[in-house]
Motif scaffolding. Structure first.
Motif, short mmCIF file in Angstrom:
data_model
loop_
_atom_site.label_atom_id
_atom_site.label_comp_id
_atom_site.label_asym_id
_atom_site.label_seq_id
_atom_site.Cartn_x
_atom_site.Cartn_y
_atom_site.Cartn_z
N MET A 34 49.67 -99.98 40.24
CA MET A 34 48.95 -98.94 41.26
C MET A 34 47.51 -99.23 40.73
SD MET A 34 51.37 -97.37 42.99
CE MET A 34 50.39 -95.65 43.70
N GLY A 35 46.71 -98.85 41.87
CA GLY A 35 45.18 -99.04 41.86
C GLY A 35 44.59 -97.77 42.21
N TRP A 36 43.34 -97.65 41.87
CA TRP A 36 42.23 -96.83 42.56
C TRP A 36 40.98 -97.58 42.99
CZ3 TRP A 36 43.02 -91.72 43.39
CH2 TRP A 36 44.10 -90.93 42.91
N PHE A 37 40.66 -97.33 44.17
CA PHE A 37 39.37 -97.71 44.99
C PHE A 37 38.62 -96.64 45.39
CE2 PHE A 37 40.39 -102.32 45.12
CZ PHE A 37 41.95 -102.27 44.87
N PHE A 47 36.80 -101.68 44.03
CA PHE A 47 37.79 -101.56 42.89
C PHE A 47 37.22 -100.68 41.87
CE2 PHE A 47 41.39 -102.38 40.00
CZ PHE A 47 40.67 -102.43 38.59
N VAL A 48 38.07 -99.71 41.53
CA VAL A 48 37.69 -98.71 40.24
C VAL A 48 38.71 -98.88 38.98
CG1 VAL A 48 37.68 -96.34 39.50
CG2 VAL A 48 37.00 -96.88 41.95
N ALA A 49 40.10 -98.94 39.22
CA ALA A 49 40.84 -99.31 38.21
C ALA A 49 42.23 -99.50 38.49
CB ALA A 49 40.96 -97.85 37.30
N ALA A 50 43.12 -100.03 37.78
CA ALA A 50 44.39 -100.64 37.84
C ALA A 50 45.27 -100.34 36.85
CB ALA A 50 44.36 -101.94 38.42
N ILE A 51 46.64 -99.80 37.09
CA ILE A 51 47.45 -99.99 36.00
C ILE A 51 48.68 -100.72 36.30
CG2 ILE A 51 48.53 -97.79 36.82
CD1 ILE A 51 48.61 -96.71 33.80
N SER A 52 49.68 -101.49 35.47
CA SER A 52 50.63 -102.02 35.41
C SER A 52 51.86 -101.28 35.95
CB SER A 52 50.89 -102.95 34.49
OG SER A 52 51.29 -102.42 33.29
N TRP A 53 52.94 -101.59 36.04
CA TRP A 53 54.15 -100.91 36.50
C TRP A 53 54.49 -99.98 35.23
CZ3 TRP A 53 59.02 -101.08 33.86
CH2 TRP A 53 58.91 -102.02 32.87
N SER A 54 54.56 -100.37 34.04
CA SER A 54 54.90 -99.63 32.84
C SER A 54 53.68 -98.89 32.16
CB SER A 54 55.34 -100.88 31.85
OG SER A 54 54.11 -101.55 31.43
N VAL A 79 50.19 -91.17 39.87
CA VAL A 79 49.18 -91.97 38.89
C VAL A 79 48.00 -90.95 39.01
CG1 VAL A 79 48.52 -93.14 41.01
CG2 VAL A 79 48.11 -94.04 38.78
N TYR A 80 47.34 -91.26 37.94
CA TYR A 80 46.24 -90.33 37.81
C TYR A 80 45.01 -91.06 37.62
CZ TYR A 80 49.93 -87.02 36.76
OH TYR A 80 51.15 -86.31 36.55
N LEU A 81 43.76 -90.53 37.95
CA LEU A 81 42.39 -91.16 37.41
C LEU A 81 41.71 -90.02 36.87
CD1 LEU A 81 40.69 -93.80 37.44
CD2 LEU A 81 39.75 -92.59 39.62
N THR A 91 29.84 -91.01 43.61
CA THR A 91 30.05 -90.14 44.82
C THR A 91 30.93 -91.15 45.77
OG1 THR A 91 28.48 -88.40 44.59
CG2 THR A 91 29.23 -88.90 46.72
N ALA A 92 31.93 -90.68 46.49
CA ALA A 92 32.87 -91.72 47.40
C ALA A 92 33.93 -91.00 47.76
CB ALA A 92 32.99 -92.97 46.55
N VAL A 93 34.69 -91.47 48.58
CA VAL A 93 36.01 -91.34 48.87
C VAL A 93 37.28 -92.10 47.87
CG1 VAL A 93 37.82 -91.17 50.62
CG2 VAL A 93 35.54 -90.69 51.47
N TYR A 94 37.82 -91.61 47.42
CA TYR A 94 38.74 -92.36 46.41
C TYR A 94 40.11 -92.51 46.98
CZ TYR A 94 35.23 -92.28 42.72
OH TYR A 94 33.86 -92.42 41.91
N TYR A 95 40.54 -93.72 46.88
CA TYR A 95 41.68 -94.12 47.47
C TYR A 95 42.76 -94.56 46.35
CZ TYR A 95 39.14 -94.08 52.05
OH TYR A 95 38.52 -93.95 52.80
N CYS A 96 43.90 -94.18 46.48
CA CYS A 96 45.02 -94.84 45.60
C CYS A 96 45.82 -95.88 46.35
CB CYS A 96 45.97 -93.92 44.87
SG CYS A 96 47.24 -93.11 45.90
N ALA A 97 46.29 -96.66 45.75
CA ALA A 97 47.09 -98.01 46.55
C ALA A 97 48.31 -98.53 45.75
CB ALA A 97 46.00 -99.04 46.92
N ARG A 98 49.26 -98.78 46.36
CA ARG A 98 50.35 -99.53 45.54
C ARG A 98 50.30 -100.97 45.62
NH1 ARG A 98 56.65 -99.28 47.29
NH2 ARG A 98 56.05 -101.30 47.96
N GLY A 99 50.33 -101.57 44.76
CA GLY A 99 50.36 -103.29 44.55
C GLY A 99 51.58 -103.65 45.01
#
Length: 124
Positions: A34-37, A47-54, A79-81, A91-99
């Motif tokens: 999962m990731g945050w943009f 891109f802001v941050a990403a995390i693996s499945w585990s 998923v959290y940020l 300052t921005a619109v933050y989006y989460c996304a699935r890899g």
């Protein structure tokens, strides 16, 4: 049908903190990175941050490393940020996304499902 819903955005003063959440439904959440943009007005999505499945592997943009923490709860499909020491330039619109797979991807090209976004505004 995979759906991602972000929450937790808002207005905060510089130096403050916010925690964003992204709740996933449909699909198998625990199988994917999962990731945050984020996207600021007049700028491209970044891109802001990403995390693996585990959750064992995380990756951060240089601009947020040491201030933001990405985490996930596979039992809650969320998923959290955690964002600390916020700056006006956050300052921005933050989006989460699935890899597309299990890794912590940095490129938006490796994500195929996106949430609708949540606004974060940091005042100086």
């Amino acid at each position: 049908q995979v759906q991602l819903v972000e929450s937790g955005g808002g207005l905060v003063q510089a130096g403050g903190s916010l925690r964003l959440s992204c709740a996933a439904s449909g699909g198998t959440f625990r199988s994917y990175g999962m990731g945050w943009f984020r996207q600021a007005p007049g700028k491209e999505r970044e891109f802001v941050a990403a995390i693996s499945w585990s959750g064992d592997n995380t990756y951060y943009a240089d601009s947020v490393r040491g201030r933001f923490t990405i985490s996930r709860d596979n039992d809650k499909n969320t998923v959290y940020l955690q964002m600390n020491s916020l700056k006006p330039e956050d300052t921005a619109v933050y989006y989460c996304a699935r890899g597309i797979g299990t890794y912590a991807y940095a490129s938006h090209r490796n994500y195929n499902y996106w949430g609708q976004g949540t606004q974060v505004t940091v005042s100086s």
